[in-house]
Design an enzyme around this catalytic site. Structure first.
Site, PDB file in Angstrom:
ATOM      1  CB  THR A   1      -0.954  -0.026   1.212  1.00  0.00           C
ATOM      2  OG1 THR A   1      -1.742  -1.220   1.156  1.00  0.00           O
ATOM      3  CG2 THR A   1      -1.866   1.165   1.254  1.00  0.00           C
TER       4      THR A   1
ATOM      5  CE1 TYR B   1       2.986  -8.634   1.374  1.00  0.00           C
ATOM      6  CE2 TYR B   1       1.631 -10.517   1.977  1.00  0.00           C
ATOM      7  CZ  TYR B   1       1.745  -9.209   1.544  1.00  0.00           C
ATOM      8  OH  TYR B   1       0.614  -8.460   1.246  1.00  0.00           O
TER       9      TYR B   1
ATOM     10  CE  LYS C   1       0.896  -8.151   5.466  1.00  0.00           C
ATOM     11  NZ  LYS C   1       0.277  -8.112   4.144  1.00  0.00           N
TER      12      LYS C   1
HETATM   13  O1  LIG Z   1       1.606  -4.449   1.201  1.00  0.00           O
HETATM   14  C1  LIG Z   1       0.685  -5.109   1.698  1.00  0.00           C
HETATM   15  O2  LIG Z   1       0.686  -6.322   1.828  1.00  0.00           O
HETATM   16  C2  LIG Z   1      -0.470  -4.394   2.203  1.00  0.00           C
HETATM   17  O3  LIG Z   1      -0.524  -3.210   2.068  1.00  0.00           O
HETATM   18  C3  LIG Z   1      -1.537  -5.193   2.848  1.00  0.00           C
HETATM   19  C4  LIG Z   1      -2.772  -4.395   3.029  1.00  0.00           C
HETATM   20  O4  LIG Z   1      -2.681  -3.705   4.250  1.00  0.00           O
HETATM   21  C5  LIG Z   1      -3.953  -5.336   3.021  1.00  0.00           C
HETATM   22  O5  LIG Z   1      -3.927  -6.108   4.196  1.00  0.00           O
HETATM   23  C6  LIG Z   1      -5.225  -4.535   2.909  1.00  0.00           C
HETATM   24  O6  LIG Z   1      -5.449  -4.025   1.800  1.00  0.00           O
HETATM   25  O7  LIG Z   1      -5.954  -4.444   3.892  1.00  0.00           O
END
Ligand SMILES: O=C([O-])C(=O)C[C@H](O)[C@@H](O)C(=O)[O-]
Length: 303
Positions: free
Chosen positions: A54, A141, A167
């Site tokens: 994000t 991840y 993750k």
């Molecule tokens: O880089 C990433 O994995 C994210 O940004 C995950 C997000 O926070 C994802 O969990 C969401 O969109 O709620």
């Protein structure tokens, strides 16, 4: 922060990935980013992830990456741990991980390597090299081309004492549960699919009560309330927010590829914490989509 301290911090509460501020010319806006983190750090997230998905990690210039991490670490020092995203091939990921550690990051999130498919053995070597390059905690991840299985993760955990977190960004419940059962309490576990709130309750049932919330970027009070409702088993509140906000939100998000990040930046702008435009290859929301998002945000009340 020691790896086990980070593991403890990531084992409860709510996480988030702040958007990265760019000015009108598309350059990194450190002042805006600092203000954003000062604001978000008051809502009680367990950790914030700088230069994550994000946060448009994939669009950051390698010269500005340390500026992003430095700003986050310096702003949040003493208030909330900063985990830094790293990615691409092994050499670049190791270089970024060492920079992040030197700048004071509490941990490293290994974002998927770039483009090519790779064998479990090759990805394990990639992750192990990153773990060996730093002393701080590392989170692996599963997302995109990185899809590690339980046996590979078990071998990595034996080889890398500072590998402390897993993750999930894939959403394959059989794989997630297989990993969770195989690894027990060796890892801290985090859900992190786009709009994690959709997966929060089933992931909690699978033994993964922690997740990263992108919407925390613009509705932090609601994001915290949703997490508390899931944690308390308050299905009425969870279902009410899913129906009234998250479902119509996802309908906008699903209109174009990449909107999972663009919509978050639009939301931040709509609540007066604008972070500038997204960088290509992403595109910003269209005016009518911004308007529809604004109506949804208004319906939630003050944040
Ligand atoms: O880089 C990433 O994995 C994210 O940004 C995950 C997000 O926070 C994802 O969990 C969401 O969109 O709620």
């Amino acid at each position: 922060m020691q790896p086990d301290e980070l593991k403890h911090a990531l084992s409860s509460g709510l996480l988030s990935f702040p958007v990265t501020d760019f000015d009108a010319a598309g350059e990194f806006d450190a002042t805006g980013y600092r203000r954003r983190l000062e604001w978000l750090s008051t809502y009680g997230a367990s950790a914030l992830f700088a230069a994550g998905g994000t946060g448009e990690f994939f669009s950051l210039d390698l010269d500005e990456y340390p500026e992003v991490v430095r700003t986050a670490v310096d702003t949040c020092r003493g208030s909330v741990p900063i985990v830094a995203g790293v990615g691409y091939g092994t050499r670049i990921a190791v270089r970024l991980a060492r920079q992040a550690e030197e700048l004071g990051a509490a941990g490293i999130l290994v974002l998927p390597h770039y483009l090519t498919e790779a064998d479990q053995e090759g990805i394990a070597r990639h992750v192990a090299a990153i773990c060996r390059s730093v002393r701080i905690g590392v989170i692996v991840y599963n997302r995109g081309v990185c899809r590690l299985g339980p046996e590979t993760l078990a071998r990595l955990a034996d080889e890398c004492p500072n590998l402390i977190g897993f993750k999930d960004g894939i959403g394959d419940l059989e794989l997630l549960i297989s990993i969770r059962r195989r690894m027990g309490d060796r890892f801290a576990y985090m859900g992190g699919l786009p709009t994690a709130e959709f997966f929060a309750a089933p992931y909690r049932a699978a033994g993964v009560p922690v997740y990263s919330s992108a919407v925390f970027n613009f509705i932090p009070r609601t994001a915290m309330a949703f997490h508390q409702a899931v944690s308390a088993g308050d299905t009425d509140t969870v279902n009410s927010l899913l129906d009234s906000f998250f479902m119509p939100y996802a309908a906008i998000r699903n209109r174009r590829p990449g909107y999972a990040v663009s919509i978050v930046k639009a939301g931040a702008d709509l609540v007066g914490h604008g972070a500038g435009p997204v960088r290509s290859p992403l595109v910003d929301l269209r005016p009518d989509e911004r308007t529809a998002l604004g109506v949804l945000i208004e319906s939630l009340g003050p944040q």
